[in-house]
Write an enzyme that holds these catalytic residues in place. Structure first.
Site, PDB file in Angstrom:
ATOM      1  N   CYS A  85       0.834  -1.200   0.000  1.00  0.00           N
ATOM      2  CA  CYS A  85       0.000   0.000   0.000  1.00  0.00           C
ATOM      3  C   CYS A  85       0.875   1.259   0.000  1.00  0.00           C
ATOM      4  CB  CYS A  85      -0.994  -0.027   1.156  1.00  0.00           C
ATOM      5  SG  CYS A  85      -2.368   1.148   0.940  1.00  0.00           S
ATOM      6  N   HIS A 190      -3.778  -5.024  -0.711  1.00  0.00           N
ATOM      7  CA  HIS A 190      -3.348  -5.592   0.571  1.00  0.00           C
ATOM      8  C   HIS A 190      -3.354  -7.120   0.473  1.00  0.00           C
ATOM      9  CE1 HIS A 190      -3.409  -1.954   3.140  1.00  0.00           C
ATOM     10  NE2 HIS A 190      -4.268  -1.527   2.232  1.00  0.00           N
ATOM     11  N   GLU A 192      -2.428  -9.146   2.659  1.00  0.00           N
ATOM     12  CA  GLU A 192      -2.813  -9.672   3.973  1.00  0.00           C
ATOM     13  C   GLU A 192      -4.326  -9.652   4.185  1.00  0.00           C
ATOM     14  OE1 GLU A 192      -2.647  -5.254   4.780  1.00  0.00           O
ATOM     15  OE2 GLU A 192      -1.657  -6.664   3.434  1.00  0.00           O
TER      16      GLU A 192
END
Length: 208
Positions: A85, A190, A192
């Site tokens: 990001c 992202h 994650e």
């Protein structure tokens, strides 16, 4: 192997930490720190980033010696580094969020606001969107093209050299959502927060 997630007070990075620990299991040592000596001794580094470009750059600069250490790690020693990001956006020379702010200058380019076409596209760009893989990036090993990733951003990285772009996503225009330049990798999305496919990207980075 030691993988260090740089914690420089840039917002909540718990999901990044949890995802890397889930993928690493007991095979890889995951450290979360801004300690310069620990970063220097790492095999790989993850640079997350939440909030504005300026706030993240300021937070990096507020830790004495951190920027120099990251420069040494990624540019001089050519060790693998993944920016996520705003972590990716800081690779740029300059960013225009809040005020004009100098970036790390690792990949020439700028970070500017997404053109929302007079309100046709909502900002921030939030949610799942399809990615178009444009080159054979190491972090996309065994990832199908047109996979969906999770995004939260209003600004985009526009690199000068289009050869560094490894994936784009269509939101108002073809927005750069992944880059690869030698040992430097970055995702605007992202991983994650991108379910099993995101975890596979993390696994690919750990296994470089």
């Amino acid at each position: 192997m030691n993988v260090t997630i740089v914690d420089y007070n840039s917002g909540n990075i718990s999901s990044v930490i949890n995802s890397f620990k889930e993928v690493a299991k007991d095979k890889v040592n995951i450290k979360v720190t801004s300690d310069i000596n620990k970063i220097k001794s790492s095999d790989k580094v993850v640079l997350p980033g939440q909030g504005s470009f300026k706030s993240c750059v300021d937070a990096l600069n507020n830790i004495n010696g951190l920027v120099d250490t990251l420069n040494e790690f990624a540019i001089s020693n050519k060790k693998p580094l993944l920016g996520i990001c705003v972590g990716l956006q800081m690779f740029a020379d300059i960013g225009y969020e809040e005020i004009e702010t100098k970036g790390l200058g690792w990949i020439s380019g700028r970070v500017s606001k997404i053109n929302n076409q007079k309100g046709k596209y909502k900002l921030p760009h939030i949610g799942w969107n399809e990615i178009n893989i444009t080159k054979n990036s190491k972090i996309f090993k065994n990832i199908e093209n047109k996979s969906h990733m999770y995004f939260v951003h209003s600004y985009e990285f526009v690199p000068e050299d289009k050869n560094v772009i490894s994936a784009t996503t269509d939101y108002s225009s073809n927005i750069v959502c992944s880059v690869e330049k030698e040992n430097i990798f970055g995702t605007q999305f992202h991983p994650e927060k991108s379910d099993k496919i995101g975890l596979k990207i993390i696994d690919n980075f750990i296994n470089l």
